[in-house]
Design a protein around this motif. Structure first.
Motif, PDB file in Angstrom:
ATOM      1  N   GLN A   1       0.826  -1.197   0.000  1.00  0.00           N
ATOM      2  CA  GLN A   1       0.000   0.000   0.000  1.00  0.00           C
ATOM      3  C   GLN A   1       0.866   1.255   0.000  1.00  0.00           C
ATOM      4  O   GLN A   1       2.068   1.198   0.181  1.00  0.00           O
ATOM      5  CB  GLN A   1      -0.880   0.008   1.259  1.00  0.00           C
ATOM      6  N   ALA A   2       0.186   2.386  -0.171  1.00  0.00           N
ATOM      7  CA  ALA A   2       0.886   3.659  -0.074  1.00  0.00           C
ATOM      8  C   ALA A   2       1.305   3.881   1.373  1.00  0.00           C
ATOM      9  O   ALA A   2       0.607   3.472   2.295  1.00  0.00           O
ATOM     10  CB  ALA A   2      -0.026   4.795  -0.533  1.00  0.00           C
ATOM     11  N   PRO A   3       2.417   4.559   1.596  1.00  0.00           N
ATOM     12  CA  PRO A   3       2.926   4.688   2.974  1.00  0.00           C
ATOM     13  C   PRO A   3       2.183   5.727   3.798  1.00  0.00           C
ATOM     14  O   PRO A   3       2.768   6.667   4.312  1.00  0.00           O
ATOM     15  CB  PRO A   3       4.389   5.079   2.775  1.00  0.00           C
ATOM     16  N   ILE A   4       0.879   5.554   3.933  1.00  0.00           N
ATOM     17  CA  ILE A   4       0.101   6.472   4.768  1.00  0.00           C
ATOM     18  C   ILE A   4      -0.712   5.610   5.720  1.00  0.00           C
ATOM     19  O   ILE A   4      -1.408   4.686   5.285  1.00  0.00           O
ATOM     20  CB  ILE A   4      -0.836   7.347   3.922  1.00  0.00           C
ATOM     21  N   VAL A   5      -0.634   5.922   6.994  1.00  0.00           N
ATOM     22  CA  VAL A   5      -1.322   5.131   7.998  1.00  0.00           C
ATOM     23  C   VAL A   5      -2.756   5.630   8.123  1.00  0.00           C
ATOM     24  O   VAL A   5      -2.993   6.776   8.486  1.00  0.00           O
ATOM     25  CB  VAL A   5      -0.590   5.238   9.349  1.00  0.00           C
TER      26      VAL A   5
END
Lengths: 486, 156, 230
Positions: free
Chosen positions: B63-67
């Motif tokens: 996934q994109a590195p955003i939590v």
């Protein structure tokens, strides 16, 4: 007390300078030298700290390596920091057409050059390199004459293309290894970077950073720029910026590509640079162009020195670098009055006696006449080349001796012309040009008197810088495992 | 022939695109004479290199590195570092391009041409080192006349 | 085909083959990601931002961001130096009716979008540079359409100077407090909240203001060089 201050203070000064100048013009004029003095003080305290406590490592922002950026300072780096600050103040222009913007560019150039000396992270080096590049484009283009703009745009295109290629090399290294930390790369390089991919990445980085380091074949910008820009800018570029670019290549070479064929590539590039530089200098008919080609040749010698792995190579490279860093800017300061076609110099020795004696001293030192410091530098280089047991290195040593003869020829030719009995049309040098040049020349002269302890000190410094396993140990302490799982 | 997984196809596409950009950019920089075209080529080169850097950070099925609530800490994410590097590289490219265009503006103001061949002759005629075939004086150029036969044609 | 073009093509073909051979070898999709893995594991706890790229840009590689900011500043300064004193004061070309109305209408929306992207840089994709450019575009449109004539040069220079000073001052503050330049301050807060991430959103606001004012000033300066259509 953080190492970053050497970079942050000049940049802060550059941000504040326009606002302060609008309030008070006097404060604006003084602010630049004040910031440089602060930097000089910081550099001195760093030197003292490193001499007493050994090389230091700093994790920027408190983030542990190899996740964050690491700064590493040893004695040679500390000397470079001092040299950058001293040269910036010596070459500070007397009369500026734009008293706000030119100091801003010069201050940032000082900060970014210091960053290049300190950083131990591949991309961080790239960012500071680009910062020095943009500052130098601005300084070269600051002189409003047409030819300097043309030289500036050609320089810009070559340098920007080179930087893009260097970034490609960095991208390749990152794809294979996953890290940008030079110490970590030094550990994984033998397994991951020894194949064609690693060597191509090195070539790309060499081409990219070689633009500023004036290496063959990307140094076509040098004669145009040095001939068109103001002498002080040329002095700063050839004296300081080119050395720092060379230091960046050195860092990559001795950490990541130690004991590979990359050293041979360096040797060949250095040889080509040296030969092309000296031959072109011989043919040059303009004083500043001659100085530019001579600068190229000296940097070729530095590249040849660094191609010898181990303490001997580093020692020779350091010696040539420090010698050129003092001599060439002094020559460019003389060129402020003497620039232009060489025929104008006929009989100039009689209108400017001090200048001529200074030129005599510097020329002899560049050629390598004992006991001047230039002789020691070349001697160390010859010893290093002969110490390496490969035929190409012996050939390089022979070429070095031959090019020294060529160098002597064109420098002596100028000296002869200077002392010809003729009425010179040139004005004598002004004090503002002579004083910094005399300071530089004087330092070189003093180094003759302390040659033995200076040599021993430099030798120790080189030995410490060549100690790569100790460097890795300092940056990445053993108790941090290679696979980070903190 | 082996069936290629999606990731491999994506990889080949990305790298061919980057390769094309880099090579075309270099070609334009090396062979063209009009300053603006050379700057466009520089932009292509930088875009290609940024693409290679981007591809370095890819991880398959991540996934994109955003939590967020869907991606809690610990889910497989792509590498955030190349994205930060590209950000810096793009901004550097913009700065350099702005400065280059300003210098081009000044050159055009002084010499009324942006052809590197003409400008090269001006600069080598200014400093007499090797005698050049033409020596163009600045006043000739600013008189807006075509000096060198051929510059009246379209600049390539 | 002329020989010059032929040699260029041969050179290019060779370059393509070389680079292709290199790029094929690269591990796509399964790189070692040594630094990346480490950062992904620790970043949310250490810096407190939901957007991990922001924690890299402003935290782990904050010094690179300072350098990048300075490059933009130096480029703008050098442009001012190269273009010199403003010699002509031409009225800026007016665009058509639709262009002018649209530019004026879009201006506040773009400002809002820019501010949103800057302020939410630590939660969603975006940040100071991206939002700053959008802020600048909010001023490009009226400038290019001809509805806005002058941006005060002094305002631009004061704004960029102050914003840059703010960035470095925050860094120096963390140095005095923690001993490390640009270390995160002010605690992490709750992940995902607007007020989280410590000083990182503040850094991004400084970056956004600086970039926006610089780019707008650049465009203004270059437009002043335009000659009016005859």
């Amino acid at each position: 007390m953080s190492l970053v201050l050497v970079i942050a203070i000049p940049i802060l000064g550059a941000f504040l300078l326009p606002m302060l100048s609008h309030r008070s013009a006097v404060l604006g004029r003084l602010f630049g030298p004040i910031i440089i003095a602060v930097n000089l003080g910081l550099a001195l305290s760093i030197w003292q700290h490193v001499t007493l406590n050994g090389p230091q490592v700093e994790w920027i922002g408190g983030f542990a390596a190899p996740l964050g950026i690491v700064f590493h300072v040893d004695q040679f780096t500390a000397i470079l920091l001092l040299a950058i600050a001293v040269m910036t103040i010596l070459l500070w222009p007397r009369r500026m057409e734009d008293p706000i913007r030119e100091p801003v560019l010069s201050l940032v150039l000082m900060g970014a050059a210091s960053g290049l000396a300190l950083s131990s992270d591949l991309f961080n080096l790239f960012v500071f390199y680009e910062l020095t590049a943009v500052a130098s484009y601005g300084l070269v283009a600051s002189r409003a004459t047409g030819p300097s703009q043309i030289a500036a745009i050609r320089f810009l295109i070559l340098s920007a293309a080179g930087s893009a290629l260097a970034l490609l090399g960095i991208a390749l290294i990152y794809s294979i290894t996953g890290s940008l930390n030079l110490a970590y790369l030094a550990q994984v390089a033998p397994t991951l970077l020894s194949g064609p991919l690693g060597m191509s990445a090195f070539m790309l980085i060499l081409i990219g950073f070689g633009v500023k380091a004036e290496l063959f074949p990307v140094n076509t910008w040098v004669p145009e720029v040095y001939a068109s820009a103001s002498s002080r800018v040329s002095a700063m570029l050839s004296g300081v910026v080119s050395k720092l670019a060379m230091v960046v290549i050195l860092k990559v070479l001795i950490t990541v590509y130690a004991n590979t064929s990359a050293s041979l590539v360096m040797l060949v590039v250095g040889l080509l640079t040296l030969v092309s530089g000296e031959l072109a200098a011989y043919r040059a008919k303009d004083f500043r162009r001659m100085l530019a080609f001579s600068s190229i040749a000296q940097l070729g010698m530095v590249a040849m020195a660094f191609s010898v792995s181990g303490t001997a190579g580093l020692l020779a490279g350091f010696a040539i670098m420090l010698h050129h860093l003092l001599a060439k800017p002094a020559l460019f300061l003389l060129a402020e009055r003497w620039g232009g076609h060489l025929d104008r110099l006929t009989g100039a020795a009689y209108s400017s006696k001090t200048g001529a004696i200074l030129f005599l001293f510097l020329a002899l030192s560049l050629i390598g006449v004992p006991p001047l410091p230039g002789f020691w530098a070349k001697y160390l280089l010859l010893t290093a080349l002969f110490g390496h047991d490969q035929s190409l290195y012996y050939f390089a040593a022979a070429v070095l001796l031959i090019t020294t003869v060529i160098e002597a020829a064109y420098l002596m030719r100028i000296l002869q012309r200077l002392y010809q009995h003729k009425n010179s049309t040139l004005e004598p040098h002004r004090a503002s040009e002579l004083v910094p040049a005399l300071v530089l020349g004087g330092t070189l002269f003093l180094s003759v008197l302390v040659a033995a302890p200076l040599g021993a000190a430099l030798s120790g410094i080189a030995r410490s810088s060549a100690d790569i396993p100790a460097y890795i140990q300092r940056v990445l302490p053993v108790d941090v495992p290679k696979e980070i799982n903190v | 022939m082996m069936t290629m997984s999606e990731t491999q196809i994506m990889g080949y596409l990305l790298y061919s695109g980057a390769l094309a950009l880099i090579v075309i950019g270099l070609f334009v920089i090396v062979t063209r004479h009009h300053l603006i075209r050379i700057l466009l080529g520089l932009g292509l080169l930088e875009a290609g290199v940024n693409l290679v850097l981007l591809a370095a950070g890819f991880r398959a099925d991540a996934q994109a590195p955003i939590v967020t609530e869907l991606n809690k800490v610990g889910t497989s994410m792509v590498d955030p570092v190349p994205q930060a590097l590209i950000l810096t590289a793009i901004v550097i490219g913009v700065g350099v391009l702005a400065l280059a265009l300003a210098i081009c503006l000044e050159i055009h103001r002084k010499y009324k041409t942006l052809d590197l061949r003409v400008l090269g002759m001006i600069i080598s005629g200014h400093v007499e080192d090797e005698p050049s075939t033409y020596v163009i004086r600045a006043d000739q150029v600013s008189a807006n006349k075509a000096i060198v036969p051929g510059t009246a044609e379209r600049n390539v | 085909m002329k020989t010059h073009n032929l040699t260029s093509f041969v050179f290019l073909a060779g370059l393509v083959v070389l680079l292709a051979a290199l790029l094929v070898e690269l591990p796509f999709g399964h790189g070692p990601m040594v630094t990346g893995q480490g950062i992904l594991k620790q970043a949310p706890q250490t810096t407190g931002t939901a957007n991990i790229v922001t924690s890299v840009v402003l935290g782990y590689r904050g010094l690179d961001t300072l350098g990048e900011l300075t490059i933009l500043f130096i480029a703008a300064t050098a442009v001012g130096l190269v273009l010199g004193k403003q010699t002509r004061q031409h009225p800026i070309r007016q665009g058509g009716y639709i262009l002018r109305i649209a530019a004026d209408l879009l201006h506040p929306f773009l400002l809002l979008l820019g501010v949103y992207i800057i302020v939410h840089g630590h939660l969603t994709p975006g940040g100071g540079f991206q939002g700053g450019v959008i802020l600048a575009i909010a001023y490009f449109l009226p400038l290019l359409a001809g509805t806005q004539n002058i941006i005060q040069e002094k305002l631009v220079s004061i704004l960029e100077g102050l914003a840059g000073t703010a960035f470095i001052s925050i860094g120096l503050l963390s140095m005095f407090k923690h001993g490390d330049f640009l270390a995160p301050l002010l605690g992490q807060g709750t992940l995902g909240e607007l007020f989280s991430g410590g000083t990182l959103p503040l850094l991004y606001i400084a970056v956004g203001l600086k970039v926006g004012s610089e780019m707008a000033g650049l465009m203004m300066r270059m437009l002043q060089e335009d000659e009016p259509l005859a």
